[in-house]
Motif scaffolding. Structure first.
Motif, PDB file in Angstrom:
ATOM      1  N   GLY A 140      20.273 -12.588 -29.767  1.00 19.24           N
ATOM      2  CA  GLY A 140      20.359 -13.651 -28.772  1.00 19.24           C
ATOM      3  C   GLY A 140      19.560 -13.410 -27.513  1.00 19.24           C
ATOM      4  N   GLU A 141      18.952 -12.231 -27.342  1.00 21.57           N
ATOM      5  CA  GLU A 141      18.152 -11.986 -26.148  1.00 21.57           C
ATOM      6  C   GLU A 141      16.936 -12.907 -26.124  1.00 21.57           C
ATOM      7  OE1 GLU A 141      15.548  -8.558 -23.809  1.00 21.57           O
ATOM      8  OE2 GLU A 141      16.107  -8.285 -25.911  1.00 21.57           O
ATOM      9  N   SER A 197       9.952 -19.449 -16.108  1.00 13.80           N
ATOM     10  CA  SER A 197      11.330 -18.957 -16.019  1.00 13.80           C
ATOM     11  C   SER A 197      12.164 -19.789 -15.045  1.00 13.80           C
ATOM     12  CB  SER A 197      11.339 -17.484 -15.596  1.00 13.80           C
ATOM     13  OG  SER A 197      10.788 -17.309 -14.300  1.00 13.80           O
ATOM     14  N   GLY A 198      11.493 -20.551 -14.183  1.00 17.58           N
ATOM     15  CA  GLY A 198      12.213 -21.474 -13.313  1.00 17.58           C
ATOM     16  C   GLY A 198      12.560 -22.774 -14.003  1.00 17.58           C
ATOM     17  N   PHE A 210      15.817 -17.329 -19.555  1.00 22.65           N
ATOM     18  CA  PHE A 210      15.464 -16.083 -20.224  1.00 22.65           C
ATOM     19  C   PHE A 210      16.348 -14.950 -19.726  1.00 22.65           C
ATOM     20  CE2 PHE A 210      11.679 -18.717 -20.025  1.00 22.65           C
ATOM     21  CZ  PHE A 210      11.296 -18.751 -21.356  1.00 22.65           C
ATOM     22  N   ASP A 211      16.529 -13.971 -20.591  1.00 19.97           N
ATOM     23  CA  ASP A 211      17.232 -12.751 -20.204  1.00 19.97           C
ATOM     24  C   ASP A 211      16.268 -11.705 -19.666  1.00 19.97           C
ATOM     25  OD1 ASP A 211      19.908 -13.584 -21.308  1.00 19.97           O
ATOM     26  OD2 ASP A 211      18.718 -13.644 -23.155  1.00 19.97           O
ATOM     27  N   THR A 212      15.028 -11.735 -20.150  1.00 16.98           N
ATOM     28  CA  THR A 212      14.009 -10.765 -19.754  1.00 16.98           C
ATOM     29  C   THR A 212      12.676 -11.466 -19.588  1.00 16.98           C
ATOM     30  OG1 THR A 212      15.137  -9.058 -21.059  1.00 16.98           O
ATOM     31  CG2 THR A 212      12.891  -8.582 -20.353  1.00 16.98           C
ATOM     32  N   VAL A 213      11.954 -11.129 -18.536  1.00 12.80           N
ATOM     33  CA  VAL A 213      10.606 -11.663 -18.291  1.00 12.80           C
ATOM     34  C   VAL A 213       9.653 -10.487 -18.133  1.00 12.80           C
ATOM     35  CG1 VAL A 213       9.154 -13.017 -16.739  1.00 12.80           C
ATOM     36  CG2 VAL A 213      11.528 -13.729 -17.158  1.00 12.80           C
ATOM     37  N   VAL A 219      16.271 -22.211 -31.136  1.00 13.18           N
ATOM     38  CA  VAL A 219      16.086 -21.424 -29.920  1.00 13.18           C
ATOM     39  C   VAL A 219      16.816 -22.078 -28.756  1.00 13.18           C
ATOM     40  CG1 VAL A 219      13.930 -20.366 -30.630  1.00 13.18           C
ATOM     41  CG2 VAL A 219      13.868 -22.609 -29.537  1.00 13.18           C
ATOM     42  N   ARG A 220      17.169 -21.250 -27.752  1.00 14.97           N
ATOM     43  CA  ARG A 220      18.020 -21.705 -26.666  1.00 14.97           C
ATOM     44  C   ARG A 220      17.372 -21.482 -25.294  1.00 14.97           C
ATOM     45  NH1 ARG A 220      22.059 -18.466 -25.951  1.00 14.97           N
ATOM     46  NH2 ARG A 220      20.866 -16.754 -26.889  1.00 14.97           N
TER      47      ARG A 220
END
Length: 212
Positions: free
Chosen positions: A54-55, A70-71, A75-78, A187-188
């Motif tokens: 799920g990441e 990302s705005g 996301f969990d990681t960029v 995808v989420r």
């Protein structure tokens, strides 16, 4: 470069012209490539991945594009990495930091031929995306042509072409992701997913920023 325009109420609208590729792999990792020859940030590409646990990971080439994407999506990681895309005939090759991706597209089907007939000037209109919203939900479950994003933003997707993806080779952080598979589960990153069947979509995306 696609410059900003103004929508109803004076909201600032940004337009992106390019391609979105969405595919799944046997490992369970799903990949979404955005390739934008024309955008308010100039030409750039970015990659969104969702791992089996799920990441949600964003690979973007600059701080400016990473902050914008990302705005808009979640996301969990960029990670900031060089993202290069090369297209030779029906084969796309992508290098994005820890990801090496190569996929091949197939012949258009009826829907792809129909979308190719949509004039670009029409696909750029949010009103057209509203008209196509219901047919898109019926024909491509999980796909949305309009919706709300982060930070009070609104989005519209005007598709202009659709081709199936037939084969993929993908290595992430040295691990082979396996054979081509459906994008399942969806995808989420945002309000909608890419089509469940791996595909490459020619699209005009309009993003309306929240009024300042």
């Amino acid at each position: 470069m696609s410059g900003p325009t103004r929508g109803p109420g004076g909201s600032r609208r940004l337009r992106f012209d390019g391609w979105i590729a969405g595919l799944g792999t046997a490992s369970g990792t799903r990949v979404v490539l955005g390739h934008w020859p024309r955008s308010p940030f100039g030409a750039f590409s970015d990659v969104m991945l969702e791992r089996p646990d799920g990441e949600r990971l964003l690979l973007a080439p600059t701080r400016e594009t990473a902050d914008f994407v990302s705005g808009t999506y979640v996301f969990d990681t960029v990670r900031l990495v060089p993202v290069a895309v090369h297209v030779t005939g029906d084969t796309w090759s992508v290098s994005a930091g820890p990801l090496d991706l190569r996929f091949t597209t197939g012949r258009r089907r009826a829907l792809g031929l129909l979308l190719r007939a949509v004039p670009g000037v029409l696909a750029r209109q949010p009103a057209w995306c509203t008209v196509t919203s219901l047919p898109a939900r019926v024909l491509l479950p999980g796909v949305r042509t309009r919706g709300s994003a982060r930070a009070g933003r609104r989005e519209w997707y005007g598709a202009r072409d659709l081709r199936p993806i037939r084969a993929v080779s993908a290595v992430l952080e040295g691990e082979d992701l396996g054979a081509l598979a459906p994008v399942s589960p969806p995808v989420r990153f945002g309000f909608g997913s890419v089509p469940g069947e791996p595909s490459l979509t020619r699209v005009t995306t309009t993003v309306a920023l929240a009024p300042e």
